[in-house]
Design an enzyme around this catalytic site. Structure first.
Site, mmCIF file in Angstrom:
data_model
loop_
_atom_site.group_PDB
_atom_site.id
_atom_site.type_symbol
_atom_site.label_atom_id
_atom_site.label_comp_id
_atom_site.label_asym_id
_atom_site.label_seq_id
_atom_site.Cartn_x
_atom_site.Cartn_y
_atom_site.Cartn_z
ATOM 1 N N ASP A 51 11.144 3.947 14.109
ATOM 2 C CA ASP A 51 12.552 4.203 13.772
ATOM 3 C C ASP A 51 12.995 3.643 12.419
ATOM 4 O O ASP A 51 14.195 3.653 12.105
ATOM 5 C CB ASP A 51 13.507 3.633 14.850
ATOM 6 C CG ASP A 51 13.438 4.438 16.131
ATOM 7 O OD1 ASP A 51 12.974 5.587 16.076
ATOM 8 O OD2 ASP A 51 13.856 3.908 17.180
ATOM 9 N N HIS A 368 -0.175 2.326 -20.619
ATOM 10 C CA HIS A 368 0.039 3.575 -19.876
ATOM 11 C C HIS A 368 1.424 4.082 -20.267
ATOM 12 O O HIS A 368 2.290 3.301 -20.688
ATOM 13 C CB HIS A 368 -0.081 3.363 -18.360
ATOM 14 C CG HIS A 368 0.770 2.256 -17.797
ATOM 15 N ND1 HIS A 368 2.112 2.407 -17.531
ATOM 16 C CD2 HIS A 368 0.478 0.972 -17.463
ATOM 17 C CE1 HIS A 368 2.599 1.267 -17.033
ATOM 18 N NE2 HIS A 368 1.631 0.362 -17.003
ATOM 19 N N HIS A 375 3.699 4.451 -13.996
ATOM 20 C CA HIS A 375 2.533 5.045 -14.674
ATOM 21 C C HIS A 375 2.921 6.498 -14.896
ATOM 22 O O HIS A 375 2.694 7.359 -14.048
ATOM 23 C CB HIS A 375 1.270 4.929 -13.815
ATOM 24 C CG HIS A 375 0.752 3.534 -13.725
ATOM 25 N ND1 HIS A 375 -0.411 3.204 -13.086
ATOM 26 C CD2 HIS A 375 1.221 2.360 -14.233
ATOM 27 C CE1 HIS A 375 -0.624 1.898 -13.173
ATOM 28 N NE2 HIS A 375 0.362 1.366 -13.864
ATOM 29 N N TYR A 402 -8.499 -13.064 -18.017
ATOM 30 C CA TYR A 402 -8.533 -13.503 -16.612
ATOM 31 C C TYR A 402 -9.806 -14.302 -16.367
ATOM 32 O O TYR A 402 -10.905 -13.746 -16.365
ATOM 33 C CB TYR A 402 -8.477 -12.273 -15.691
ATOM 34 C CG TYR A 402 -7.347 -11.348 -16.070
ATOM 35 C CD1 TYR A 402 -6.057 -11.561 -15.590
ATOM 36 C CD2 TYR A 402 -7.563 -10.282 -16.952
ATOM 37 C CE1 TYR A 402 -5.012 -10.723 -15.976
ATOM 38 C CE2 TYR A 402 -6.522 -9.444 -17.342
ATOM 39 C CZ TYR A 402 -5.244 -9.673 -16.855
ATOM 40 O OH TYR A 402 -4.209 -8.854 -17.249
#
Ligand code: GLY
Ligand code: MN
Ligand code: MN
Length: 456
Positions: A51, A368, A375, A402
């Protein structure tokens, strides 16, 4: 807690005008032949749990051509008596349903306030579309959005009735209109840029609010709540993609989702979060020490990423291939990592896409397109050649480094262990060079150190 930030935000822009939507429609229709038809479906509603629906977001192409954002809607266009007409199937007014689910513009509202020539009840979609399709030649329709309409289109093409036998009428092919619309969406109008600037301003101030709250034993989820709280406080619809808030080693996971850890004193937190305003996205990443002071190794990496980001932004000029910012960012990152002894190859070797060491620490693209989709649409390599940047295009610039110490695929240098840094801005290709839409979000080391933990 947001009053002061909000007071600094500036006014919301005017919505995109009806005239602009109509001129977009006419530009698209001018690429069609008289016997073509266009069908654009809204997204289906999706279920979160029993629901409970996910917040509704329609198809960006439908938004682009009409501004209509309601569910269970289908636009179609045909040429009649020499003129293209835009039709829209909508949910009709229904008091009982509106008591439960919310007010509906209905047919009258759609015709009055949207760029629509004629509205129809969604209850009549089957009979109306079958009749309309029987007179069409090519059908411009994207399969896979609304399966019930796909079936109608396919069966109208398969149909072999007397009219087809005797007169040769009836549709013969389906084509996806998405590429045509994507070409239009790739170049943003002034009104679109105004929406994107507002989304960017809200997102920038939201990042500042999170920075100010840092240094306070904040958790990732608390920082997320500040950012997203400001998105809504400022009147946007919320995030344009789920926020990424990762501290310590979580900052080295590109699409980290949990956002549930405490931020340890001395760690970097990476926040990738942007608001959506009238359908238009912002996409910002900032990375900062949660205690407000960069350690020496964090400072070294941060400055390399920032230098690479600025070099990439400087390539956002008309006439450059869209790959120029990526190449500039990669070069500066590789030079920086060579300088601090992480990369042991020559610059040329380091940049090699297969054997270069740069990809160990920088493994994604720099850009991008951005617009109605975070995107955004637009082919990057039309005819196999990199798209040439033109005024009005908008793209992100988001280099990073990273150093995940948890990764088994690399030998992470101890000095940089678990430091993840990305810096992301949204850039408009202006006539005279780059225009950073997200320029209100601070990113120099001095600015960040003066803001983090400094509540107002
Ligand atoms: N936030 C998604 C991205 O940066 O592409
Ligand atoms: Mn991005
Ligand atoms: Mn991002």
């Amino acid at each position: 807690m947001f009053e002061k930030m909000f007071a600094n935000l500036g006014k919301m822009p005017e919505p995109i005008s009806i005239e602009e939507y109509i001129s977009r429609q006419n530009e698209l229709y001018s690429t069609f032949q008289s016997s073509d038809v266009l069908i654009l479906c809204s997204s289906l509603e999706t279920i979160h749990s029993n629901d409970v629906h996910h917040p509704y977001r329609t198809q960006s192409n439908l938004l682009y051509l009409t501004g209509w954002a309601e569910p269970e809607s289908i636009m179609f266009a045909t040429k009649a008596s020499g003129t293209w007409k835009t039709h829209l199937f909508v949910q009709p007014k229904d008091t009982l349903k509106e008591i439960w689910e919310g007010r509906r513009p209905g047919l009258e509202g759609a015709e009055k306030n949207w760029p629509i020539d004629q509205a129809h009840s969604i209850d009549d979609v089957e009979s109306t579309l079958i009749e309309m399709l029987s007179k069409a030649n090519r059908v411009f329709h994207r399969m896979g959005v609304m399966p019930s309409i796909d079936e109608l289109v396919v069966s109208s093409i398969k149909k072999r009735d007397r009219a087809r036998q005797r007169l040769g009428t009836g549709p013969i092919s389906v084509e996806d209109p998405s590429n045509k619309i994507a070409e239009m969406r790739l170049i943003k109008s002034d009104a679109e840029i105004a929406q994107m600037k507002f989304a960017s301003d809200v997102s920038s101030l939201a990042h500042i609010a999170a920075m100010r709250h840092g240094g306070n034993n904040a958790t990732e989820n608390q920082l997320q709540s500040i950012i997203e709280g400001f998105f809504r406080y400022a009147g946007t619809s919320g995030w344009s993609y789920p926020s990424i808030v990762g501290s310590g080693e979580n900052a080295t996971i590109l699409h980290y989702k949990e956002n549930n850890s405490p931020c340890e004193n001395g760690d970097i937190v990476l926040i990738d979060a942007g608001a959506e305003f009238r359908g238009y996205a912002a996409d910002i990443t900032r990375s900062w020490p949660t205690n407000g002071i960069f350690t020496e190794p964090q400072r070294e990496l941060y400055q390399i990423v920032l230098d690479s980001q600025i070099a990439a932004i400087n390539e956002c000029v008309p006439g450059n291939p869209y790959t120029a910012p990526h190449e500039a960012a990669r070069k500066v990152l590789a030079e920086g990592l060579i300088k601090i002894g992480i990369i042991t190859q020559t610059l040329e070797e380091a940049l090699d896409s297969k054997s270069g060491q740069l990809k160990d620490w920088y493994m994604h693209n720099t850009s991008h397109w951005i617009g109605l989709d975070v995107h955004d649409v637009g082919v990057y390599l039309p005819n196999g050649e990199p798209r040439v940047l033109q005024p009005g295009m908008c793209l992100t610039i988001e280099p990073g480094l990273y150093f995940g110490a948890w990764r088994p695929d690399v030998d992470c240098p101890q000095r940089y262990s678990n430091i993840g840094i990305r810096i992301e801005d949204d850039v408009l290709i202006g006539e005279n060079g780059p225009v950073v839409l997200t320029e209100r979000c601070p990113k120099t080391i001095t600015e960040i150190e003066s803001i983090v933990g400094n509540a107002i």
